[in-house]
Enzyme design. Structure first.
Site, mmCIF file in Angstrom:
data_model
loop_
_atom_site.group_PDB
_atom_site.id
_atom_site.type_symbol
_atom_site.label_atom_id
_atom_site.label_comp_id
_atom_site.label_asym_id
_atom_site.label_seq_id
_atom_site.Cartn_x
_atom_site.Cartn_y
_atom_site.Cartn_z
ATOM 1 N N GLU A 192 -10.242 -14.700 91.255
ATOM 2 C CA GLU A 192 -10.748 -14.194 89.945
ATOM 3 C C GLU A 192 -11.801 -12.942 90.586
ATOM 4 O OE1 GLU A 192 -10.278 -15.258 86.858
ATOM 5 O OE2 GLU A 192 -8.567 -16.387 87.486
ATOM 6 N N CYS A 250 -18.879 -10.395 85.541
ATOM 7 C CA CYS A 250 -17.350 -9.776 85.930
ATOM 8 C C CYS A 250 -16.981 -9.064 84.550
ATOM 9 C CB CYS A 250 -16.592 -10.899 86.318
ATOM 10 S SG CYS A 250 -16.376 -12.243 85.217
HETATM 11 P P1 NAD Z 1 -18.527 -11.377 96.958
HETATM 12 O O1 NAD Z 1 -17.032 -11.130 97.032
HETATM 13 O O2 NAD Z 1 -19.370 -10.223 97.973
HETATM 14 O O3 NAD Z 1 -18.803 -12.718 97.416
HETATM 15 C C1 NAD Z 1 -18.531 -14.098 96.679
HETATM 16 C C2 NAD Z 1 -18.751 -15.310 97.651
HETATM 17 O O4 NAD Z 1 -17.517 -15.096 98.434
HETATM 18 C C3 NAD Z 1 -20.237 -15.306 98.289
HETATM 19 O O5 NAD Z 1 -21.040 -15.689 97.906
HETATM 20 C C4 NAD Z 1 -19.661 -15.841 99.857
HETATM 21 O O6 NAD Z 1 -19.959 -17.081 99.875
HETATM 22 C C5 NAD Z 1 -18.332 -15.564 99.854
HETATM 23 N N1 NAD Z 1 -17.710 -14.614 100.673
HETATM 24 C C6 NAD Z 1 -17.878 -13.434 100.980
HETATM 25 N N2 NAD Z 1 -17.002 -12.932 101.985
HETATM 26 C C7 NAD Z 1 -16.350 -14.010 102.176
HETATM 27 C C8 NAD Z 1 -15.399 -13.820 103.284
HETATM 28 N N3 NAD Z 1 -14.882 -12.745 104.013
HETATM 29 N N4 NAD Z 1 -14.505 -15.040 103.383
HETATM 30 C C9 NAD Z 1 -14.841 -16.069 102.712
HETATM 31 N N5 NAD Z 1 -15.872 -16.149 101.825
HETATM 32 C C10 NAD Z 1 -16.458 -15.159 101.589
HETATM 33 O O7 NAD Z 1 -19.005 -11.331 95.555
HETATM 34 P P2 NAD Z 1 -20.570 -11.256 94.914
HETATM 35 O O8 NAD Z 1 -21.277 -10.058 95.175
HETATM 36 O O9 NAD Z 1 -21.350 -12.608 95.301
HETATM 37 O O10 NAD Z 1 -20.246 -11.522 93.317
HETATM 38 C C11 NAD Z 1 -20.059 -10.500 92.406
HETATM 39 C C12 NAD Z 1 -18.737 -10.329 92.278
HETATM 40 O O11 NAD Z 1 -17.900 -11.218 91.854
HETATM 41 C C13 NAD Z 1 -18.429 -8.845 91.231
HETATM 42 O O12 NAD Z 1 -17.293 -7.946 91.812
HETATM 43 C C14 NAD Z 1 -17.941 -9.783 90.206
HETATM 44 O O13 NAD Z 1 -17.208 -8.943 89.225
HETATM 45 C C15 NAD Z 1 -16.918 -10.791 90.688
HETATM 46 N N6 NAD Z 1 -16.911 -12.047 89.529
HETATM 47 C C16 NAD Z 1 -15.553 -12.103 89.093
HETATM 48 C C17 NAD Z 1 -15.460 -13.352 88.193
HETATM 49 C C18 NAD Z 1 -14.301 -13.410 87.503
HETATM 50 O O14 NAD Z 1 -13.953 -14.456 86.897
HETATM 51 N N7 NAD Z 1 -13.271 -12.638 87.641
HETATM 52 C C19 NAD Z 1 -16.561 -13.752 87.809
HETATM 53 C C20 NAD Z 1 -17.978 -13.614 88.249
HETATM 54 C C21 NAD Z 1 -17.927 -12.581 89.182
#
Ligand code: NAD
Length: 487
Positions: free
Chosen positions: A250, A284
């Site tokens: 997601e 998001c």
């Molecule tokens: P991000 O992708 O940087 O990180 C999300 C989480 O993933 C982090 O908290 C971390 O624990 C983990 N992570 C990061 N790198 C990783 C890796 N290489 N391997 C495994 N785990 C890892 O995102 P963010 O900045 O924390 O969140 C914002 C993003 O999330 C935005 O792009 C937003 O649109 C998206 N989002 C999507 C939805 C949806 O339902 N589609 C909902 C909320 C947020």
């Protein structure tokens, strides 16, 4: 290991568990330290995986759907009972105004109850394909589910993945983000302390990419349910492929809001403002692109600028605040650089907004809403997710042009269409490459309807009846009973 909650800890194998590394939690509205937390690394992730693996080996959970439904319903009650505390913490640690916090927290019990019901309605298909011979499909839980959620809505998004995993009979390790460690600890206790939940079934750790990566690479975690950015989703998908594990993604979005000439602007413009400022644009589904029919563009420019300038930015502790802070100051700087770059590339400034640099709010990570107008769809400000309260306006002449502009994007998470016509909204909704489309509304989500992304916004679906697909195997069993003839 400790049983007292002096710092926010992990919940592993039915108990609070500490880490060697401790860090401080900070209120983004003031910069003040509000607590400390244990930070998970590979060791904690691994011990949570082992606990979940042991719990899955015991049929007490995976073979008892009545227990799963009962536990999920009890968990829902617990989230409801502590809703005010969750809202308070989301305000303190995540910057959400209390109204917006309530919006997030309300999802948890609803999602848990929907999935409790799904646990009870498990049906496969069966058919007498050939006379006297039966085929059936049974769904079986895949094993340990690795859940990774971002900081922008840890309560709603953690539970959005955990509830179907548990309903399906999986056990789980939930990696919640360090930015919301205090909130995670309350979530972990509410989940883990639910009466009837066997130890090791639902483990919650506070970590980041290091602990997340352990889940993604572990051969003992056959499914990953990830919510986060598109860039990280790609990395996770690539890393998970080494073990051919399934991955539900997601991801990010760049939600277009399309205002047709006959739109009810009295209704639409306040929704456009909410779509931009809810969770301070860190959603998001943030409405970050505004496509406006050229005949109403002047009125939209004028009225929208007035509405955005009137948005009261302030801490969650002030009930008059319309929009809280950004998650931290580095993100304020990141957003402002994106805006500056867009202006230098030719974006017209309608409302500059930007960081709050004077007065009492200057200590916090506040950013006022920004409205820019552009004509070039290929600009980075149109194509990339900003994840902040920055709205990009463009004008169009025909319906086909509006659809083409909206679809000219790597993302396809959600969209809104504003029109009073009977035919236009449905026709446009069907043509948009988008997982959710709202007509004369924005971000209305219900557990019985699928949510997820087209294109770079994701793979698979959360919510709805498809939600369990990430957590089950489908097994076809063919029976040839009664091979001896009847007497
Ligand atoms: P991000 O992708 O940087 O990180 C999300 C989480 O993933 C982090 O908290 C971390 O624990 C983990 N992570 C990061 N790198 C990783 C890796 N290489 N391997 C495994 N785990 C890892 O995102 P963010 O900045 O924390 O969140 C914002 C993003 O999330 C935005 O792009 C937003 O649109 C998206 N989002 C999507 C939805 C949806 O339902 N589609 C909902 C909320 C947020």
């Amino acid at each position: 290991m400790s049983t007292t909650q002096t710092a926010a800890k992990h919940w592993i194998d039915g108990q609070w568990t500490d880490s060697d590394e401790h860090r401080e939690s900070v209120n983004p509205a003031t910069g003040e330290v509000i607590g400390s937390y244990a930070m998970a690394g590979p060791k904690e992730a691994q011990s949570a995986i082992e606990a979940a693996r042991r719990a899955f080996a015991d049929p007490a959970w995976r073979a008892n759907r009545l227990l799963r439904a009962k536990v999920l319903n009890r968990m829902a009650d617990r989230f409801e009972e502590r809703a005010d505390d969750l809202v308070e913490l989301l305000g303190l640690e995540n910057g959400k105004t209390h109204d917006q916090g309530r919006l997030e927290v309300a999802f948890a019990p609803e999602t848990l109850r929907f999935n409790a019901a799904l646990a009870l309605t498990d049906t496969g298909t069966n058919s007498q394909v050939t006379d006297g011979e039966l085929s059936m499909v049974v769904r079986q839980p895949v094993g340990v589910a690795g859940i990774i959620a971002p900081w922008n809505s840890p309560v709603a998004l953690g539970i959005r993945s955990l509830a179907p995993a548990l309903a399906a009979g999986c056990t789980a390790v939930m990696n919640l983000p360090w930015q919301t460690a205090q909130t995670n600890s309350l979530i972990a206790g509410l989940v883990g302390g639910t009466p009837g939940l066997p130890a090791g079934v639902a483990n919650t750790i506070t970590g980041g990419h290091v602990s997340g990566d352990v889940l993604v690479r572990s051969p003992d975690v056959p499914t990953i349910s990830f919510t986060g950015s598109t860039a990280t989703g790609r990395q996770i998908s690539a890393a998970a492929s080494a073990n051919l594990k399934r991955v539900g993604l997601e991801l990010g979005g760049k939600t277009p809001l399309i205002l047709f000439e006959d739109a009810d602007l009295e209704l639409a413009l306040p929704i456009v403002v909410s779509a931009l400022i809810v969770f301070s644009g860190q959603f998001c589904m943030t409405g970050s692109r505004l496509l406006v029919h050229e005949h109403i563009a002047d009125r939209v420019r004028r009225d929208l600028a007035a509405l955005l300038e009137a948005v009261k930015v302030g801490p969650a502790s002030d009930p008059a605040s319309d929009m809280g802070p950004i998650i931290d100051k580095p993100n304020v700087e990141r957003i402002d650089k994106i805006v500056d770059d867009a202006i230098s590339q030719g974006a017209q400034v309608m409302v500059r907004g930007g960081p709050v640099t004077d007065g009492p709010l200057a200590v916090g990570a506040f950013y006022r809403p920004t409205l820019l107008e552009v004509t070039d769809n290929s600009m980075p400000i149109v194509q990339e997710e900003v994840f902040g309260p920055v709205l990009i306006m463009q004008t169009f002449t025909t319906e086909a042009e509006a659809i083409a502009m909206a679809n000219d994007s790597q993302y396809g998470l959600s969209a809104s269409v504003f029109s009073r016509d009977v035919d236009v909204p449905l026709r446009v909704a069907l043509a948009l490459e988008s997982g959710s489309v709202w007509v004369n509304d924005w971000a209305r989500l219900h557990d019985q309807f699928e949510e997820g992304g087209f294109k770079g916004s994701g793979v698979g679906r959360m919510r709805g009846f498809a939600v369990m697909d990430d957590f089950v195997e489908f097994k076809h069993i063919r029976l040839r009973p009664g091979t001896t003839p009847a007497v």
